[in-house]
Design a protein around this motif. Structure first.
Motif, PDB file in Angstrom:
ATOM      1  N   UNK A 135       0.918  -1.416  -0.062  1.00 43.15           N
ATOM      2  CA  UNK A 135      -0.028  -0.103  -0.120  1.00 43.15           C
ATOM      3  C   UNK A 135       0.892   1.378  -0.016  1.00 43.15           C
ATOM      4  N   UNK A 136       0.317   2.427   0.032  1.00 45.30           N
ATOM      5  CA  UNK A 136       0.935   3.800  -0.113  1.00 45.30           C
ATOM      6  C   UNK A 136       1.867   3.877  -1.231  1.00 45.30           C
ATOM      7  N   UNK A 137       3.146   4.358  -1.101  1.00 45.23           N
ATOM      8  CA  UNK A 137       3.879   4.829  -2.143  1.00 45.23           C
ATOM      9  C   UNK A 137       4.372   3.618  -2.925  1.00 45.23           C
ATOM     10  N   UNK A 138       4.859   2.259  -2.056  1.00 42.41           N
ATOM     11  CA  UNK A 138       5.013   1.066  -2.788  1.00 42.41           C
ATOM     12  C   UNK A 138       3.996   0.673  -3.596  1.00 42.41           C
TER      13      UNK A 138
ATOM     14  N   UNK B 198     -15.937  -3.096   5.437  1.00 39.34           N
ATOM     15  CA  UNK B 198     -15.080  -2.037   6.205  1.00 39.34           C
ATOM     16  C   UNK B 198     -15.020  -1.000   5.370  1.00 39.34           C
ATOM     17  N   UNK B 199     -14.814  -1.283   3.975  1.00 43.16           N
ATOM     18  CA  UNK B 199     -14.818  -0.146   2.905  1.00 43.16           C
ATOM     19  C   UNK B 199     -16.014   0.695   2.991  1.00 43.16           C
ATOM     20  N   UNK B 200     -17.211  -0.303   3.016  1.00 48.59           N
ATOM     21  CA  UNK B 200     -18.386   0.297   2.687  1.00 48.59           C
ATOM     22  C   UNK B 200     -18.698   1.344   3.979  1.00 48.59           C
TER      23      UNK B 200
ATOM     24  N   UNK C  43     -19.560   5.507   3.657  1.00 48.09           N
ATOM     25  CA  UNK C  43     -20.749   5.841   4.088  1.00 48.09           C
ATOM     26  C   UNK C  43     -20.681   6.749   5.228  1.00 48.09           C
ATOM     27  N   UNK C  44     -19.721   6.448   6.124  1.00 47.51           N
ATOM     28  CA  UNK C  44     -19.540   7.351   7.484  1.00 47.51           C
ATOM     29  C   UNK C  44     -18.225   7.778   7.707  1.00 47.51           C
ATOM     30  N   UNK C  45     -17.926   8.523   6.596  1.00 50.40           N
ATOM     31  CA  UNK C  45     -16.447   8.981   6.592  1.00 50.40           C
ATOM     32  C   UNK C  45     -16.181  10.150   7.830  1.00 50.40           C
ATOM     33  N   UNK C  46     -14.894   9.958   8.335  1.00 50.88           N
ATOM     34  CA  UNK C  46     -14.587  10.996   9.261  1.00 50.88           C
ATOM     35  C   UNK C  46     -12.979  10.825   8.829  1.00 50.88           C
ATOM     36  N   UNK C  47     -12.394  11.939   9.603  1.00 53.91           N
ATOM     37  CA  UNK C  47     -10.661  12.070   9.371  1.00 53.91           C
ATOM     38  C   UNK C  47      -9.735  10.802   9.231  1.00 53.91           C
ATOM     39  N   UNK C  48     -10.204   9.957  10.370  1.00 54.22           N
ATOM     40  CA  UNK C  48      -9.265   8.954  10.212  1.00 54.22           C
ATOM     41  C   UNK C  48      -9.647   7.789   9.331  1.00 54.22           C
ATOM     42  N   UNK C  49     -11.164   7.712   9.017  1.00 51.38           N
ATOM     43  CA  UNK C  49     -11.284   6.787   7.976  1.00 51.38           C
ATOM     44  C   UNK C  49     -10.934   7.299   6.604  1.00 51.38           C
TER      45      UNK C  49
ATOM     46  N   UNK D 294      -8.449   9.054   5.879  1.00 52.17           N
ATOM     47  CA  UNK D 294      -6.879   8.511   5.592  1.00 52.17           C
ATOM     48  C   UNK D 294      -6.836   6.989   5.418  1.00 52.17           C
ATOM     49  N   UNK D 295      -7.559   6.148   6.059  1.00 52.70           N
ATOM     50  CA  UNK D 295      -7.408   4.743   5.907  1.00 52.70           C
ATOM     51  C   UNK D 295      -7.695   4.611   4.456  1.00 52.70           C
ATOM     52  N   UNK D 296      -8.875   5.068   3.882  1.00 53.87           N
ATOM     53  CA  UNK D 296      -9.161   4.773   2.446  1.00 53.87           C
ATOM     54  C   UNK D 296      -8.145   5.419   1.432  1.00 53.87           C
TER      55      UNK D 296
END
Length: 637
Positions: free
Chosen positions: A368-371, A443-445, A449-455, A457-459
């Motif tokens: 994930x991420x840069x790689x 988890x992605x759903x 559907x209920x996004x906050x700052x932390x979620x 970032x995870x997305x």
């Protein structure tokens, strides 16, 4: 030649550079005068500070490791047909490295007299030996070595500016071909009589497939196919084709990505046009030392995470060399991404070999991420995840525990190799990042559907993924579910847009760099979060808004956007340029400081460098303005 041993030496050497460049009479002389040695495993051929021998060596069988004496670091691994000990023979003096048998080995010893009288007199052979010399010296950029090379070969370019990867390559313009209904026996006879290692299967002059020596060994000699079967039953198909103006860089990348050693050259660069020639890995080896391929070979042969650690250090040295040679950043990104992925995949395979049983169900390991974006040049912390196939509820706990144990081994090996543990624990050994495909969908759903700052970032981290190992269908299944959730909950893109604007353009109202106001990096400029990530985040958001999921790479995303939105093409191309300049700047800074290159002391860079950075910031400001307007974020901000 009457001497049977000499004939065998001749037959072996003629297939490897530089001996394949020699006239038969010169190769016959060499073959009659070669000394053959058997080297038991762990025995030295020569050691550091030992007076140089009067010959160099060719590996006939086995493998010879070239080690740095002080820390036993593997510098290079020489396999069948590789030469070693040449540098010391040319420069005289003493050996500066150890040569030790990694396996039981047989080597050919070729004297300095034969080198001078029968090899260096041949221009092509001499060019290859020179390239080998450059690739094996301790510091190819040192003035003393450059001066030496200039004295030996008239008009030779300094190695720090000589870059053949961008040159077009010479390919065999008279490929040996046959029809698909020819028998394997007849094809093998043709290959033997022509003394070639491959034959192209064609129909109406178009390449259908290829049969190599390896195919004959693994498919016919094992009894899987009869010599009376047709070649189309064992050919590798479809072929990988390119146009005749292919560069060394393109050839290297294609061979690395597809794990092949031959490319077909056709009229229009596809397999649907006339075959013009064949390009082999051997052709590239003759042209240059082909360091990426050597590293891939070393990765494949490695058996411990410590070996992978040394290889990853070699990748870092390759990166440094490329940066010093001013190699274009797109080429560097592609090569290092392939090598990094190979290292991670090997870590997974080594971990699987340590498990008490095979995996209970199919799974996928993702970077994930840069790689995941194929943009990781410097060693940074790990970001990865594991997806496993759905199982009945009564088997879930046992299955998840198996994969958590596996992930723990993988993450530990990656840490040993040099990839630090993620401070936020976004790794596969975290139970939250090791889930069944259905759990990942849910988890992605929830995130969408209920996004906050932390979620959010995870997305953003998970949207940038690269398949490393396992069952890729699980990833495709998850991707379809994610995009369906986004489609049904469009406001998520607005939240993603807000996240993409969390870092304002890197300059203040008075055109001064925005620096860290406190903490360990006080008064330093964060080039990652303030300059690179805004471009990465913008590309991700805009591509997702078009429901386009084929590319996770920032440059490829902007290229696709330029096609979809021609009215904004100029801006998107400016973002590509800015991203590449910033990535190069960060990488150079990181290599110089032996850090991740993220935080820059502005006092340490020149006024010219500051101006280069500021020119990149214009694209950041404009792409953020586009996002603000497109997603109606002005009232929210």
């Amino acid at each position: 030649m009457k001497n049977t041993i000499a004939e065998r030496v001749f037959d072996f050497l003629k297939d490897f550079p530089p001996f394949d460049c020699l006239e038969s009479k010169d190769l016959e002389i060499i073959s009659r005068n070669v000394t053959i040695r058997y080297i038991p495993k762990n025995e030295n051929v020569f050691t550091t500070d030992e007076e140089v021998h009067d010959h160099f060596y060719v590996v006939k069988d086995g493998a010879i490791g070239i080690f740095r004496n002080k820390d036993k670091v593997l510098v290079d691994q020489c396999d069948e047909g590789d030469i070693f000990g040449l540098r010391a023979l040319i420069r005289k003096g003493h050996y500066i490295l150890n040569a030790e048998a990694i396996e039981e080995s047989i080597i050919y010893c070729i004297s300095s007299e034969l080198l001078e009288n029968n090899i260096t007199i041949n221009a092509k052979a001499n060019k290859y030996l020179l390239a080998s010399f450059v690739s094996n010296i301790r510091n190819p950029y040192a003035h003393e070595n450059i001066d030496f090379l200039e004295n030996q070969v008239e008009n030779i370019q300094q190695s720090k500016t000589h870059f053949t990867e961008l040159h077009s390559v010479s390919y065999s313009k008279d490929p040996v071909t046959c029809l698909p209904n020819v028998t394997i026996k007849l094809a093998a006879q043709v290959m033997s009589s022509k003394k070639i290692g491959s034959i192209i299967i064609t129909d109406a002059e178009k390449p259908l497939g290829i049969v190599t020596d390896k195919d004959l060994r693994t498919k016919v000699a094992t009894g899987a196919f009869s010599i009376d079967d047709n070649v189309d039953q064992i050919m590798s198909s479809p072929v990988i084709a390119f146009a005749k103006d292919i560069t060394v860089a393109e050839a290297q990348i294609a061979m690395l990505q597809h794990k092949i050693s031959h490319l077909c050259i056709t009229e229009d660069g596809t397999a649907n046009s006339k075959l013009l020639g064949i390009l082999s890995e051997h052709d590239i080896v003759v042209l240059q030392s082909n360091t990426p391929t050597v590293l891939i070979k070393a990765i494949e042969r490695s058996s411990t995470d410590q070996e992978l650690k040394y290889i990853r250090q070699g990748i870092q040295e390759l990166l440094l060399g490329y940066m010093q040679q001013q190699i274009p950043i797109p080429f560097i990104l592609k090569i290092i991404a392939v090598l990094n992925k190979a290292v991670i995949e090997k870590a997974v395979l080594l971990s699987l070999a340590e498990m008490h049983s095979p995996p209970p169900v199919e799974f996928t390991f993702l970077a994930l991420g840069s790689q995941g974006r194929n943009e990781q040049l410097l060693l940074t912390d790990q970001d990865n995840a594991l997806i496993f196939k759905d199982v009945p509820e009564e088997k879930y706990t046992e299955t998840k525990n198996y994969f958590l144990t596996l992930a723990l081994k993988i993450n530990h090996k990656l840490n040993t190799i040099g990839f630090e543990y993620c401070p936020a624990e976004m790794m596969a050994n975290n139970p939250k990042w090791c889930l069944s495909v259905s759990q990942w969908k849910q988890q992605f759903h929830n995130w969408i559907t209920t996004p906050d700052k932390d979620q959010i970032m995870l997305c953003t981290i998970f949207f940038d993924y690269d398949f490393v190992y396992g069952d890729n269908s699980l990833v495709k299944e998850l991707s379809e579910s994610i995009f369906e959730s986004i489609k049904n909950y469009n406001i998520f893109l607005n939240f993603l847009g807000l996240d993409a604007l969390k870092n304002p353009p890197p300059l203040s109202f008075f055109r001064q760099f925005l620096v860290e106001s406190s903490g360990e990096h006080k008064d330093q400029f964060d080039i990652k979060s303030r300059a690179i990530m805004p471009l990465v985040d913008a590309a991700r958001l805009l591509v997702l808004s078009h429901n386009f999921k084929e590319h996770n790479n920032t440059v490829l995303r902007y290229q696709k956007l330029a096609q979809i939105e021609p009215q904004n093409k100029t801006l998107y191309l400016s973002c590509i340029t800015a991203f590449q300049v910033l990535t190069k700047f960060r990488t150079l800074h990181g290599l110089q400081q032996n850090t991740s290159g993220r935080f820059i002391d502005l006092k340490s860079i020149t006024k010219e460098d500051k101006l280069k950075l500021k020119r990149c910031f214009t694209a950041i400001k404009e792409i953020q303005q586009l996002i603000q307007v497109r997603f109606n974020l002005s009232q929210i901000l």
